[in-house]
Design a protein around this motif. Structure first.
Motif, PDB file in Angstrom:
ATOM      1  N   TYR A  19      -1.446 -20.713  20.439  1.00 56.41           N
ATOM      2  CA  TYR A  19      -2.556 -19.767  20.401  1.00 56.41           C
ATOM      3  C   TYR A  19      -2.119 -18.461  21.044  1.00 56.41           C
ATOM      4  O   TYR A  19      -1.760 -18.424  22.209  1.00 56.41           O
ATOM      5  CB  TYR A  19      -3.770 -20.335  21.134  1.00 56.41           C
ATOM      6  CG  TYR A  19      -4.323 -21.551  20.451  1.00 56.41           C
ATOM      7  CD1 TYR A  19      -5.189 -21.420  19.376  1.00 56.41           C
ATOM      8  CD2 TYR A  19      -3.955 -22.822  20.845  1.00 56.41           C
ATOM      9  CE1 TYR A  19      -5.680 -22.530  18.725  1.00 56.41           C
ATOM     10  CE2 TYR A  19      -4.438 -23.940  20.197  1.00 56.41           C
ATOM     11  CZ  TYR A  19      -5.299 -23.785  19.140  1.00 56.41           C
ATOM     12  OH  TYR A  19      -5.778 -24.879  18.504  1.00 56.41           O
ATOM     13  N   CYS A  23      -9.927 -17.810  23.057  1.00 55.84           N
ATOM     14  CA  CYS A  23     -11.192 -17.445  22.414  1.00 55.84           C
ATOM     15  C   CYS A  23     -11.931 -16.393  23.235  1.00 55.84           C
ATOM     16  O   CYS A  23     -12.492 -15.441  22.684  1.00 55.84           O
ATOM     17  CB  CYS A  23     -12.073 -18.679  22.256  1.00 55.84           C
ATOM     18  SG  CYS A  23     -11.391 -19.944  21.168  1.00 55.84           S
ATOM     19  N   GLN A  26     -10.333 -13.009  22.751  1.00 55.51           N
ATOM     20  CA  GLN A  26     -10.667 -12.491  21.420  1.00 55.51           C
ATOM     21  C   GLN A  26     -12.099 -11.954  21.395  1.00 55.51           C
ATOM     22  O   GLN A  26     -12.359 -10.895  20.820  1.00 55.51           O
ATOM     23  CB  GLN A  26     -10.511 -13.581  20.368  1.00 55.51           C
ATOM     24  CG  GLN A  26      -9.076 -13.973  20.104  1.00 55.51           C
ATOM     25  CD  GLN A  26      -8.981 -15.096  19.093  1.00 55.51           C
ATOM     26  OE1 GLN A  26      -9.749 -15.147  18.139  1.00 55.51           O
ATOM     27  NE2 GLN A  26      -8.041 -15.999  19.299  1.00 55.51           N
ATOM     28  N   CYS A  44     -14.869 -20.976  17.531  1.00 55.20           N
ATOM     29  CA  CYS A  44     -13.494 -20.948  18.014  1.00 55.20           C
ATOM     30  C   CYS A  44     -13.143 -22.269  18.702  1.00 55.20           C
ATOM     31  O   CYS A  44     -12.064 -22.816  18.495  1.00 55.20           O
ATOM     32  CB  CYS A  44     -13.315 -19.771  18.978  1.00 55.20           C
ATOM     33  SG  CYS A  44     -11.611 -19.419  19.420  1.00 55.20           S
ATOM     34  N   ASP A  47     -12.716 -24.972  16.052  1.00 58.71           N
ATOM     35  CA  ASP A  47     -11.425 -24.783  15.376  1.00 58.71           C
ATOM     36  C   ASP A  47     -10.273 -25.243  16.266  1.00 58.71           C
ATOM     37  O   ASP A  47      -9.328 -25.884  15.796  1.00 58.71           O
ATOM     38  CB  ASP A  47     -11.222 -23.318  14.982  1.00 58.71           C
ATOM     39  CG  ASP A  47     -12.191 -22.843  13.900  1.00 58.71           C
ATOM     40  OD1 ASP A  47     -12.837 -23.703  13.255  1.00 58.71           O
ATOM     41  OD2 ASP A  47     -12.300 -21.617  13.710  1.00 58.71           O
TER      42      ASP A  47
END
Length: 80
Positions: A19, A23, A26, A44, A47
Motif C-alpha cells: 500500500y 486510507c 488518502q 477503503c 478493499d
C-alpha cells in the motif's frame, strides 16, 4: 507455534509495503470530511481486508498466523 508467528510477522511487514498510502492519508489528501470521509474509509477498509485475505491465502496461512497477518495488514493499510 513460535516459528509460525515469526513467519507471520515477517510476511506482514512485506504486505504493508503493497500500500503506497494509508486510507487516512488518502482521505486527507482528497480533503474529505463528514459522510464522504466515512464512506471512503469504509470502502477503503473493505478493499484492504479483501486484499489482505487474498495475500494470506496466497501465502497459505491459517489459524493464528492468518489472523495476525490479516489484522496487521489491514491496520497498516487503513493507517490506524
Amino acid at each position: 507455534m513460535t516459528r509460525t508467528l515469526l513467519i507471520a510477522l515477517v510476511l506482514s511487514c512485506s504486505a504493508s509495503l503493497a500500500y503506497a498510502q494509508s486510507c487516512n492519508i488518502q482521505a486527507s489528501d482528497k480533503k474529505l470530511a463528514g459522510a464522504a470521509k466515512t464512506s471512503f474509509l469504509t470502502k477503503c477498509e473493505k478493499d484492504a481486508t479483501a486484499a489482505c485475505d487474498k495475500q494470506a491465502a496466497d501465502k497459505k496461512l491459517a489459524g493464528a498466523a492468518k489472523t495476525s497477518f490479516t489484522k496487521k495488514c489491514v491496520t497498516d493499510a487503513v493507517g490506524g
